[in-house]
Design a protein around this motif. Structure first.
Motif, short mmCIF file in Angstrom:
data_model
loop_
_atom_site.label_atom_id
_atom_site.label_comp_id
_atom_site.label_asym_id
_atom_site.label_seq_id
_atom_site.Cartn_x
_atom_site.Cartn_y
_atom_site.Cartn_z
N ASN A 133 0.82 -1.22 0.00
CA ASN A 133 0.00 0.00 0.00
C ASN A 133 0.85 1.27 0.00
O ASN A 133 0.37 2.36 0.31
CB ASN A 133 -0.94 0.01 1.21
N ALA A 134 2.13 1.11 -0.33
CA ALA A 134 3.08 2.24 -0.45
C ALA A 134 3.28 2.94 0.90
O ALA A 134 3.46 4.16 0.94
CB ALA A 134 2.63 3.23 -1.52
N HIS A 135 3.26 2.20 1.99
CA HIS A 135 3.51 2.76 3.31
C HIS A 135 4.55 1.90 4.03
O HIS A 135 4.70 0.71 3.73
CB HIS A 135 2.22 2.80 4.15
N TYR B 147 3.27 5.27 7.36
CA TYR B 147 3.75 6.51 6.75
C TYR B 147 4.04 6.23 5.28
O TYR B 147 4.73 5.27 4.95
CB TYR B 147 5.00 7.01 7.45
N SER B 148 3.52 7.09 4.40
CA SER B 148 3.62 6.82 2.97
C SER B 148 5.02 7.05 2.44
O SER B 148 5.76 7.92 2.91
CB SER B 148 2.63 7.71 2.20
N TYR C 16 5.17 5.58 -4.34
CA TYR C 16 4.63 4.29 -4.76
C TYR C 16 5.63 3.50 -5.61
O TYR C 16 5.58 2.28 -5.67
CB TYR C 16 3.32 4.49 -5.53
N TYR D 31 -2.70 6.47 9.54
CA TYR D 31 -1.96 6.64 8.29
C TYR D 31 -1.57 8.10 8.10
O TYR D 31 -2.37 9.00 8.37
CB TYR D 31 -2.81 6.19 7.11
N THR E 287 -0.28 10.11 4.79
CA THR E 287 -0.12 9.91 3.35
C THR E 287 0.09 11.25 2.67
O THR E 287 -0.75 12.15 2.79
CB THR E 287 -1.35 9.22 2.74
N ASP F 247 3.32 11.23 -2.87
CA ASP F 247 3.79 9.85 -2.84
C ASP F 247 2.88 8.90 -3.60
O ASP F 247 3.28 7.77 -3.90
CB ASP F 247 3.90 9.36 -1.39
N GLN F 248 1.66 9.32 -3.90
CA GLN F 248 0.70 8.46 -4.56
C GLN F 248 0.75 8.62 -6.08
O GLN F 248 1.17 9.66 -6.59
CB GLN F 248 -0.71 8.77 -4.06
N TYR G 41 -6.52 7.99 -6.29
CA TYR G 41 -5.43 7.94 -5.34
C TYR G 41 -5.40 9.16 -4.42
O TYR G 41 -4.57 9.24 -3.53
CB TYR G 41 -4.09 7.84 -6.08
N GLU H 239 -6.61 11.79 -1.49
CA GLU H 239 -7.22 11.65 -0.18
C GLU H 239 -8.65 12.17 -0.23
O GLU H 239 -8.95 13.14 -0.93
CB GLU H 239 -6.40 12.44 0.84
#
Length: 523
Positions: free
Chosen positions: A340-342, A350-351, A354, A393, A395, A399-400, A406, A408
């Motif tokens: 989940n890229a964290h 923490y993100s 990706y 989380y 994010t 980072d996404q 994607y 928030e």
């Protein structure tokens, strides 16, 4: 060896009535050298006042003409120009010697080596009476050390005492001083004391000169490279400074701070000896008052005070502080980025970018911030959650991957989804947001309604919202809509059928009486 005789000083003492033996004892000279000056003065006809308006070099030349002089095969620099250039920021003898050698090379003239160059400059300053500028320049160096004498805290309840150590720093040019009390001399304490020092001075300098303590210097060999403590080197780099420790067992390399340490014993420790302190903040406040008074004390041999020289000549030359102060950090090496890229730390998520999914990254953690690194490159950073927060989380949008799904969740995105379903869903979502005091509190409820369209169709959710609104439900939620969809009330033509429905009108019936049930049976 007569060149080393301070001939003018000898004649001055002779004019005051001192004998040759007394002058030799007072000045640390041999009687033979003193008598040589007396004889040369008598021979040259220099009376008791003949030296008054002459410099040391002129008096020496009159007494011993040509002695010690020889013509060098090397080209002599303009020493007055060299002395003037050394007054400029960043100019060193090494730099000036390099320029001197380049000039001689162009003119095809012999040049002296660096060692001879330095000795010749020192001789020039000795003869002309100029103060050598190789020592201290404004805004260039900070000398730091621990004070040998210590103080103490006293617990007001139990009366127990604990030792307090003093970190001392000094700017050699102005002698402006700083003192910070600490409970120990560990590495983290040393670093935080340096940070407080820079805040006190209001700027940084290119050089930090400490002692060879283990919290700063790991190894300082007589020959070879100095090995610094990694944390201390990183702290200095944060403030754009280099750590240049003094030589082992050479206190003259940081004479200014050594002198300040002795003054601290008088101004701070002795000055506060009759007062009792229970906490470090209280002691720190009292020490700051004493150090401020110390910095304001007038010099004995020069105009002004440490504070006045610092503010007028040195403060403007300090480098500006970085935008954020240095924070003590620790590293976690080889943490893997999840699907989940964290990354997980302290039971929170923490993100990371990706593109790093499945890769190993390093975490740098301070008191407030978590930073993610990959091959010494900082990828992203996050504010840390509180001590008791778990399973949350952080994010960053950057980072996404790019795309709507994607992003928030926010009010605009939720209402846009509701609009794609239908107007009655929009009404339900708006009423949910109107029913909460803070907009974010309605996110979960609104998304629960919208996600019903994933199990059922958008048309059915729209119809269910219409039925709920017609039923005068003020703020329909998931709990109101989900039963409507499960029972199919939203489907067209669907209605409830009674379990038993008469097919023809009632015509009456046969009722048995009490006699029948009493055992008489049918008649």
């Amino acid at each position: 060896m007569v060149r080393r005789i301070q001939a003018k000083r000898v004649l001055e003492l002779r004019a005051e009535g001192m004998t040759g033996r007394a002058i030799a004892l007072a000045q640390g000279m041999s009687r033979k050298s003193v008598l040589a000056v007396f004889g040369a003065a008598d021979k040259a006809g220099i009376d008791r006042d003949g030296h008054v308006n002459r410099s040391d070099a002129e008096v020496y030349s009159l007494l011993f003409p040509g002695r010690g002089e020889h013509e060098s095969v090397f080209v002599q620099p303009d020493w007055d120009a060299v002395h003037k250039e050394l007054a400029k920021v960043g100019v060193t003898l090494k730099l000036l010697h390099g320029e001197y050698v380049d000039g001689c090379t162009i003119k095809e003239q012999p040049s002296m080596g660096y060692d001879r160059f330095c000795k010749a400059y020192a001789t020039h300053t000795l003869i002309t009476g100029a103060a050598s500028r190789v020592g201290h320049k404004a805004g260039r160096t900070i000398e730091v050390d621990w004070s040998g004498p210590t103080m103490q805290l006293t617990d007001p309840v139990t009366g127990e005492t604990s030792r307090v150590y003093l970190f001392v720093a000094c700017l050699p040019f102005s002698r402006y001083a700083f003192v910070e009390p600490t409970l120990d001399m560990r590495q983290d304490t040393w670093l935080l004391a340096n940070v407080a020092m820079f805040e006190w001075f209001g700027g940084t300098v290119p050089r930090i000169v400490p002692d060879n303590l283990k919290t700063g210097v790991i190894k300082h060999p007589r020959e070879g490279e100095i090995v610094l403590n990694d944390a201390y080197r990183q702290m200095a780099a944060h403030y754009s400074a280099a750590v240049l420790p003094g030589r082992p067992r050479a206190p003259k390399d940081k004479a200014s701070v050594e002198n300040t340490v002795s003054h601290v014993a008088t101004w701070v420790i002795a000055g506060l000896r009759n007062r009792s302190f229970g906490t470090i903040p209280d002691l720190r406040g009292a020490i700051r008052e004493r150090i401020d008074a110390y910095n304001r004390e007038p010099f004995q041999k020069r105009a002004g005070s440490r504070l006045s020289v610092f503010e007028t000549e040195e403060k403007a030359l300090l480098r500006p502080l970085p935008s954020t102060p240095y924070e003590i950090s620790r590293w976690i090496i080889g943490r893997r980025v999840q699907k989940n890229a964290h990354v997980v730390w302290n039971k929170n998520f923490y993100s990371a970018p990706y593109a790093q999914i499945g890769q190993g990254v390093d975490l740098r953690i301070t008191n407030q911030v978590l930073e993610i690194y990959r091959n010494h490159e900082r990828l992203t950073s996050h504010l840390l959650f509180g001590e008791h927060v778990v399973n949350e989380y952080r994010t960053n949008d950057a980072d996404q991957p790019q795309g709507e799904k994607y992003r928030e969740w926010d009010t605009v995105r939720i209402r846009a989804w509701a609009t794609r379903i239908g107007p009655h869903v929009v009404t339900v979502v708006n009423r949910i947001f109107e029913s909460v005091p803070v907009e974010e509190q309605g996110y979960d409820a609104a998304l629960a309604v919208l996600r019903l369209s994933r199990r059922y169709s958008s048309e059915r959710v729209e119809k269910a919202c219409q039925i709920a609104l017609e039923g005068r439900v003020r703020s329909p939620r998931y709990a109101h809509l989900q039963p409507i969809l499960e029972t199919g009330q939203d489907k067209p033509g669907t209605r409830r059928i009674p379990r038993f429905e008469p097919t023809e009108p009632e015509t009456g019936g046969y009722v048995r009486g009490a006699d029948y049930y009493a055992g008489g049976g049918a008649r």
